[in-house]
Design an enzyme around this catalytic site. Sequence first.
Site, mmCIF file in Angstrom:
data_model
loop_
_atom_site.group_PDB
_atom_site.id
_atom_site.type_symbol
_atom_site.label_atom_id
_atom_site.label_comp_id
_atom_site.label_asym_id
_atom_site.label_seq_id
_atom_site.Cartn_x
_atom_site.Cartn_y
_atom_site.Cartn_z
ATOM 1 N N THR A 108 -37.213 25.539 10.927
ATOM 2 C CA THR A 108 -38.402 24.941 11.525
ATOM 3 C C THR A 108 -38.112 24.428 12.927
ATOM 4 O O THR A 108 -38.940 24.540 13.832
ATOM 5 C CB THR A 108 -38.916 23.791 10.641
ATOM 6 O OG1 THR A 108 -39.108 24.272 9.308
ATOM 7 C CG2 THR A 108 -40.210 23.222 11.169
ATOM 8 N N TYR A 194 -28.401 25.581 1.329
ATOM 9 C CA TYR A 194 -29.782 26.046 1.478
ATOM 10 C C TYR A 194 -29.882 27.486 0.982
ATOM 11 O O TYR A 194 -29.253 28.385 1.529
ATOM 12 C CB TYR A 194 -30.159 25.944 2.959
ATOM 13 C CG TYR A 194 -31.543 26.389 3.344
ATOM 14 C CD1 TYR A 194 -32.571 26.543 2.411
ATOM 15 C CD2 TYR A 194 -31.854 26.633 4.686
ATOM 16 C CE1 TYR A 194 -33.836 26.934 2.788
ATOM 17 C CE2 TYR A 194 -33.119 27.027 5.076
ATOM 18 C CZ TYR A 194 -34.104 27.172 4.128
ATOM 19 O OH TYR A 194 -35.365 27.564 4.508
ATOM 20 N N LYS A 222 -31.037 22.863 -1.389
ATOM 21 C CA LYS A 222 -32.425 23.132 -1.013
ATOM 22 C C LYS A 222 -32.751 24.506 -1.573
ATOM 23 O O LYS A 222 -32.221 25.517 -1.123
ATOM 24 C CB LYS A 222 -32.608 23.109 0.502
ATOM 25 C CG LYS A 222 -34.030 23.448 0.934
ATOM 26 C CD LYS A 222 -34.173 23.525 2.446
ATOM 27 C CE LYS A 222 -35.600 23.943 2.825
ATOM 28 N NZ LYS A 222 -35.777 24.095 4.293
ATOM 29 N N ILE A 261 -37.648 19.189 1.057
ATOM 30 C CA ILE A 261 -37.344 19.344 2.478
ATOM 31 C C ILE A 261 -38.534 20.102 3.044
ATOM 32 O O ILE A 261 -38.708 21.287 2.772
ATOM 33 C CB ILE A 261 -36.014 20.073 2.703
ATOM 34 C CG1 ILE A 261 -34.873 19.219 2.126
ATOM 35 C CG2 ILE A 261 -35.792 20.345 4.183
ATOM 36 C CD1 ILE A 261 -33.496 19.848 2.253
#
Length: 365
Positions: A108, A194, A222, A261
């Site tokens: 992001t 992640y 995540k 998240i």
Amino acid sequence: MATLKSCAVCFREPALQLPRHSYGDSYKRRNAKWRSPQAAIIPNFHLPMRSFEVKNRTSAEDIKSLRLITAIKTPYLPDGRFDLEAYDALVNVQILNGAEGVIVGGTTGEGQLMSWDEHIMLIGHTVNCFGGSIKVIGNTGSNSTREAIHATEQGFAVGMHAALHINPYYGKTSLDGLVSHFDSVISMGPTIIYNVPSRTGQDIPPRVIHRVAQSVNLAGVKECVGNDRVEEYTAKGIVVWSGNDDQCHDARWGHGATGVISVTSNLVPGLMHELMFGGKKPSLNSKLLPLMDWLFQEPNPIPLNTALAQLGVVRPVFRLPYVPLPLAKRVEFVNLVKKIGRENFVGEKDVKVLDDDDFILVDRY
């Protein structure tokens, strides 16, 4: 001249004497059994750079309790450099609305479009300005283990509280290679792994996570595969954050996830805080789902960047290859803001539909 002559003599002498081997008949035997060479892994090779006096040193246990972590957007000036004034305002509004952590330079935040100098600078800036109020988790992952080690060393040296690590993408590796990759970075400090196969092209299966979980530095995962995977981990005591905003409510309250998240919390941090802290809120979740669906109709962060620009909280600047959503989708966002309520969104300006000519696309940054 005498010195030069002395050196010349040195150059003529062999620098290294190698032992000579006599292989004898064993070299010629075709039936000799071949043995696979064993890889030599040098443990903790990075240790000379470590410090236990780093600002904001924290433990994995401190990270495990975080419920709302925002994958923060990185705004830009018209020339493509970071707009730190807008960035600071974005982080500050997250803190005011109850976010407990930020991912700096993640997908992001467009870490994939940053140089490592930019990356580490932004992590250090975030720690320096906000490290006492929010946990700073730096994305220092890479598909190169060497780069991941170096970036993680630097991230902890500038004070980040934890690292986010993705599995090596594009080139990929074996499952044993995944374990070795994560083992190479996890000893440096608290780490979130992640898993997002849609971007990396490779799932991180539970047996890899279980092996890495032997380290006290694994804060958690995540997870973007889905809530069945979330529950599989949480049932065995592994902390999980949902990586899918549209599934995070059910992940939190029905499958044992610690939290999320989130991308959506860039826009509505207060509502996302309520979703993660306020118990089951199916009506609020239903209210936010159209916004979440809108945010992921194109690859993140394209819609988020478009939305924040139309809210007037960042300049309408895109680093290529990202480009804004088309006009019809920009109109949809304005209608979503009106339906959910402008007061729930970040920024103070009226939301408006930007024209194509309002956006600046930067290809050299």
